[in-house]
Design a protein around this motif. Structure first.
Motif, PDB file in Angstrom:
ATOM      1  N   ALA A  40       0.829  -1.199   0.000  1.00 60.86           N
ATOM      2  CA  ALA A  40       0.000   0.000   0.000  1.00 60.86           C
ATOM      3  C   ALA A  40       0.865   1.252   0.000  1.00 60.86           C
ATOM      4  O   ALA A  40       0.340   2.359  -0.113  1.00 60.86           O
ATOM      5  N   TYR A  41       2.177   1.073   0.126  1.00 55.42           N
ATOM      6  CA  TYR A  41       3.108   2.190   0.255  1.00 55.42           C
ATOM      7  C   TYR A  41       4.048   2.172  -0.942  1.00 55.42           C
ATOM      8  O   TYR A  41       4.847   1.255  -1.122  1.00 55.42           O
ATOM      9  N   THR A  42       3.951   3.190  -1.785  1.00 53.94           N
ATOM     10  CA  THR A  42       4.691   3.218  -3.044  1.00 53.94           C
ATOM     11  C   THR A  42       6.201   3.121  -2.856  1.00 53.94           C
ATOM     12  O   THR A  42       6.885   2.466  -3.644  1.00 53.94           O
ATOM     13  N   VAL A  43       6.733   3.769  -1.843  1.00 58.06           N
ATOM     14  CA  VAL A  43       8.180   3.740  -1.612  1.00 58.06           C
ATOM     15  C   VAL A  43       8.659   2.317  -1.360  1.00 58.06           C
ATOM     16  O   VAL A  43       9.669   1.864  -1.923  1.00 58.06           O
ATOM     17  N   LYS A  44       7.938   1.584  -0.526  1.00 51.24           N
ATOM     18  CA  LYS A  44       8.329   0.213  -0.213  1.00 51.24           C
ATOM     19  C   LYS A  44       8.169  -0.710  -1.421  1.00 51.24           C
ATOM     20  O   LYS A  44       8.967  -1.628  -1.621  1.00 51.24           O
ATOM     21  N   HIS A  45       7.143  -0.468  -2.223  1.00 40.62           N
ATOM     22  CA  HIS A  45       6.946  -1.302  -3.408  1.00 40.62           C
ATOM     23  C   HIS A  45       8.076  -1.068  -4.411  1.00 40.62           C
ATOM     24  O   HIS A  45       8.615  -2.012  -4.994  1.00 40.62           O
ATOM     25  N   ALA A  46       8.447   0.186  -4.603  1.00 41.78           N
ATOM     26  CA  ALA A  46       9.569   0.488  -5.491  1.00 41.78           C
ATOM     27  C   ALA A  46      10.854  -0.145  -4.979  1.00 41.78           C
ATOM     28  O   ALA A  46      11.644  -0.711  -5.752  1.00 41.78           O
ATOM     29  N   GLN A  47      11.075  -0.078  -3.671  1.00 44.82           N
ATOM     30  CA  GLN A  47      12.278  -0.667  -3.095  1.00 44.82           C
ATOM     31  C   GLN A  47      12.288  -2.176  -3.282  1.00 44.82           C
ATOM     32  O   GLN A  47      13.345  -2.783  -3.478  1.00 44.82           O
ATOM     33  N   TRP A  48      11.111  -2.797  -3.230  1.00 46.33           N
ATOM     34  CA  TRP A  48      11.004  -4.240  -3.464  1.00 46.33           C
ATOM     35  C   TRP A  48      11.508  -4.596  -4.859  1.00 46.33           C
ATOM     36  O   TRP A  48      12.273  -5.543  -5.041  1.00 46.33           O
TER      37      TRP A  48
END
Length: 224
Positions: free
Chosen positions: A132-140
């Motif tokens: 739900a958090y764009t920053v964490k998804h990008a980091q993934w």
């Protein structure tokens, strides 16, 4: 927490943060693409993709396009994407990481829930990721070697309205439909526009922080 949540919702009402995150997130960590948590040590991404349905980037864009017009309610929520995310084990994992309450997701910014929903509906969540958090998804994506700066159809595009190329500055996410070749891209995005809806957009590439590249199983089959 309460002050931050109140500020985000007020900004959403004014249209200033159409894709902000509900809560601040802790330091990045690498999630296993098969489970959404823990280091990805047991299997490589190609091994995981090989066991999934032979979905292509075209299939992903077809489903995303079919959702155009779905919009949020006056509180900034109530979409099926938010309701779906709340029902998943991944929601409990991100709550443990970020804090807050499960009910907060119902009226939270949902651009990344839309992207995650598309992947799960097609059975390719392990290579799309879910958050739900764009920053964490990008980091993934970055943690799994699937991050770059070239627009491709079906890529997950992460925006930073400031023009920053740093993952920590990301504000919003969607899917790339086409590189127009003139400094703009065509996209399909959730939680966008004045009413907070799924829409087709044209965006300048200077607003793009980077792209995540899901390893679509059907595209792998076509290239092998």
């Amino acid at each position: 927490m309460h002050v931050f949540t109140t500020w985000v919702r007020a900004a959403l009402a004014g249209g200033a943060l159409a894709s902000a995150v509900l809560i601040a997130a802790p330091a990045a960590h690498a999630d296993n693409p098969a489970t959404g948590k823990g280091p990805a040590t047991a299997q490589s991404m190609p091994e995981i993709a090989a066991r999934l349905p032979k979905i292509t980037s075209a299939d992903v864009l077809k489903l995303a396009r079919s959702q155009i017009g779905i919009s949020e309610n006056a509180k900034g929520g109530g979409t099926k994407f938010q309701e779906w995310y709340m029902s998943t084990p991944r929601a409990r994992e991100t709550l443990a990481r970020d804090g807050g309450k499960l009910a907060d997701y119902l009226n939270a910014p949902w651009c990344d829930m839309f992207v995650s929903w598309v992947g799960q509906q097609l059975g390719i969540g392990p290579v799309m990721g879910a958050d739900a958090y764009t920053v964490k998804h990008a980091q993934w994506f970055a943690d799994h070697g699937r991050w770059g700066h070239t627009p491709k159809p079906g890529a997950v595009v992460f925006f930073a309205w400031s023009g920053s190329k740093h993952i920590d500055d990301i504000n919003h996410v969607g899917f790339v439909v086409k590189d127009n070749g003139d400094g703009t891209i065509q996209t399909i995005e959730g939680n966008t526009g004045d009413g907070g809806a799924v829409e087709a957009r044209t965006r300048p590439t200077w607003q793009v922080a980077g792209y995540g590249y899901p390893m679509y199983p059907g595209d792998l089959s076509a290239s092998s």
